[in-house]
Scaffold this motif. Structure first.
Motif, mmCIF file in Angstrom:
data_model
loop_
_atom_site.group_PDB
_atom_site.id
_atom_site.type_symbol
_atom_site.label_atom_id
_atom_site.label_comp_id
_atom_site.label_asym_id
_atom_site.label_seq_id
_atom_site.Cartn_x
_atom_site.Cartn_y
_atom_site.Cartn_z
ATOM 1 N N ASN A 95 0.851 -1.181 0.000
ATOM 2 C CA ASN A 95 0.000 0.000 0.000
ATOM 3 C C ASN A 95 0.890 1.235 0.000
ATOM 4 O OD1 ASN A 95 -1.591 2.252 1.003
ATOM 5 N ND2 ASN A 95 -3.138 0.770 1.617
ATOM 6 N N PRO A 96 0.680 2.169 -0.937
ATOM 7 C CA PRO A 96 1.580 3.322 -1.012
ATOM 8 C C PRO A 96 1.624 4.151 0.261
ATOM 9 C CG PRO A 96 -0.393 3.669 -2.352
ATOM 10 C CD PRO A 96 -0.379 2.230 -1.963
ATOM 11 N N HIS A 97 0.567 4.081 1.074
ATOM 12 C CA HIS A 97 0.557 4.829 2.322
ATOM 13 C C HIS A 97 1.530 4.257 3.346
ATOM 14 C CE1 HIS A 97 -3.334 5.820 0.445
ATOM 15 N NE2 HIS A 97 -3.144 7.000 0.982
ATOM 16 N N TRP A 98 2.020 3.044 3.091
ATOM 17 C CA TRP A 98 3.013 2.439 3.975
ATOM 18 C C TRP A 98 4.333 2.195 3.246
ATOM 19 C CZ3 TRP A 98 1.874 2.826 8.843
ATOM 20 C CH2 TRP A 98 0.536 2.851 9.237
ATOM 21 N N GLY A 99 4.481 2.797 2.092
ATOM 22 C CA GLY A 99 5.716 2.660 1.339
ATOM 23 C C GLY A 99 6.823 3.524 1.915
ATOM 24 N N PRO A 100 8.063 3.290 1.522
ATOM 25 C CA PRO A 100 9.210 4.026 2.103
ATOM 26 C C PRO A 100 9.162 5.522 1.849
ATOM 27 C CG PRO A 100 9.877 2.697 0.210
ATOM 28 C CD PRO A 100 8.498 2.284 0.544
ATOM 29 N N PHE A 101 8.710 5.954 0.658
ATOM 30 C CA PHE A 101 8.664 7.384 0.389
ATOM 31 C C PHE A 101 7.601 8.075 1.240
ATOM 32 C CE2 PHE A 101 10.540 5.900 -3.667
ATOM 33 C CZ PHE A 101 11.693 6.666 -3.643
ATOM 34 N N HIS A 102 6.477 7.384 1.451
ATOM 35 C CA HIS A 102 5.421 7.961 2.269
ATOM 36 C C HIS A 102 5.867 8.057 3.725
ATOM 37 C CE1 HIS A 102 1.330 8.721 3.743
ATOM 38 N NE2 HIS A 102 1.005 8.974 2.493
ATOM 39 N N LEU A 103 6.555 7.043 4.219
ATOM 40 C CA LEU A 103 7.047 7.080 5.596
ATOM 41 C C LEU A 103 8.121 8.153 5.757
ATOM 42 C CD1 LEU A 103 7.261 3.237 6.354
ATOM 43 C CD2 LEU A 103 5.464 4.857 7.026
ATOM 44 N N LEU A 104 8.972 8.298 4.733
ATOM 45 C CA LEU A 104 9.970 9.365 4.775
ATOM 46 C C LEU A 104 9.299 10.730 4.813
ATOM 47 C CD1 LEU A 104 12.870 10.425 4.565
ATOM 48 C CD2 LEU A 104 12.705 10.175 2.073
ATOM 49 N N SER A 105 8.209 10.872 4.073
ATOM 50 C CA SER A 105 7.505 12.149 4.066
ATOM 51 C C SER A 105 6.942 12.468 5.442
ATOM 52 C CB SER A 105 6.380 12.131 3.023
ATOM 53 O OG SER A 105 5.240 11.429 3.478
ATOM 54 N N PHE A 106 6.432 11.448 6.142
ATOM 55 C CA PHE A 106 5.930 11.670 7.495
ATOM 56 C C PHE A 106 7.040 12.223 8.389
ATOM 57 C CE2 PHE A 106 2.231 8.680 6.931
ATOM 58 C CZ PHE A 106 1.270 9.589 7.317
ATOM 59 N N ALA A 107 8.236 11.636 8.296
ATOM 60 C CA ALA A 107 9.354 12.080 9.128
ATOM 61 C C ALA A 107 9.755 13.512 8.799
ATOM 62 C CB ALA A 107 10.540 11.132 8.936
ATOM 63 N N LEU A 108 9.823 13.839 7.511
ATOM 64 C CA LEU A 108 10.221 15.188 7.106
ATOM 65 C C LEU A 108 9.173 16.225 7.497
ATOM 66 C CD1 LEU A 108 11.671 14.415 3.559
ATOM 67 C CD2 LEU A 108 12.961 15.099 5.589
ATOM 68 N N ILE A 109 7.900 15.915 7.270
ATOM 69 C CA ILE A 109 6.829 16.857 7.592
ATOM 70 C C ILE A 109 6.736 17.065 9.103
ATOM 71 C CG2 ILE A 109 4.336 17.233 7.527
ATOM 72 C CD1 ILE A 109 4.352 15.676 4.832
ATOM 73 N N GLY A 110 6.739 15.956 9.857
ATOM 74 C CA GLY A 110 6.677 16.065 11.309
ATOM 75 C C GLY A 110 7.881 16.802 11.879
ATOM 76 N N GLY A 111 9.081 16.463 11.374
ATOM 77 C CA GLY A 111 10.288 17.137 11.842
ATOM 78 C C GLY A 111 10.288 18.614 11.486
ATOM 79 N N GLY A 112 9.776 18.935 10.298
ATOM 80 C CA GLY A 112 9.733 20.328 9.876
ATOM 81 C C GLY A 112 8.815 21.159 10.752
#
Length: 214
Positions: A95-112
């Protein structure tokens, strides 16, 4: 076409999501000056453009549909999940919502957003006391709030890249760099000695490694 477009044309959802993220940015950044509003407005435009394509009209998919269909014939590019272009193009079998790019986006958005929030409190306290902001995130970089906005936008690009937001990203980054230089010039006038010492030790946007700062 109606089956293909079931994930799009959801303009209310696009509006609600854009409003939520813009409100988050507003509550974390708390713009006060014209310069603050300019940077916040540019970020808001990026968010609106992003969610307009994510839930409204998939302009990027339509524009690239011929190339995408010929290079990735097994993907139905007009489903909503296929809008996660990087996940689809790299062929992750999940599922793209659990793919590596999506998880990376969560980290970047949350960290930002975290960086924007923490930096604002440090900056507000320093301005209230008539001092330079040199604690918290300002120990590692001179412009953590602008870096936070850049991280959030980069996170959204990993999650849902579009032609418009990809074009906007370098423009907004250059704008934040110009605003940072203006702020530094103003700070140098108020704290000439302190700022030069601080500037010699702390990079503008990219923190040095521990070994480099030791």
């Amino acid at each position: 076409m109606s089956a293909h477009m079931s994930g799009y044309g959801l303009w209310l959802l696009a509006f609600v999501n854009a409003a939520i993220f813009i409100f988050f940015a507003f509550s974390f950044f708390k713009p006060r000056t014209k310069r603050d509003w300019r940077s916040f407005g540019a970020f808001s435009a990026f968010i609106v453009a992003l969610f307009a394509e994510m839930y409204g009209f998939p302009l990027t998919i339509y524009f690239l549909s011929g190339w995408l269909q010929s290079h990735y014939p097994g993907v139905d590019w007009f489903t909503h999940d296929a809008g996660h272009l990087l996940e689809m193009m790299f062929g992750w079998k999940t599922n793209p919502h659990w793919g590596p790019f999506h998880l990376l986006s969560f980290a970047l958005i949350g960290g930002g957003f975290w960086l924007i929030s923490v930096s604002w409190h440090v900056l507000w306290k320093a301005q209230k006391e008539g001092q330079m902001a040199v604690t918290g995130p300002y120990v590692r970089v001179r412009h953590p709030q602008y870096l936070g906005f850049i991280l959030v936008m980069l996170g959204f690009l990993f999650r849902w890249p579009t032609l418009l937001t990809l074009a906007m990203f370098p423009v907004l980054v250059s704008m934040y760099v110009r605003l940072a230089r203006i702020e530094e010039a103003e700070t140098r006038e108020k704290f000439p000695v302190e700022f030069e010492e601080y500037r010699s030790k702390v990079p503008a946007f990219f923190p040095r490694s521990s070994a480099a700062t030791a």
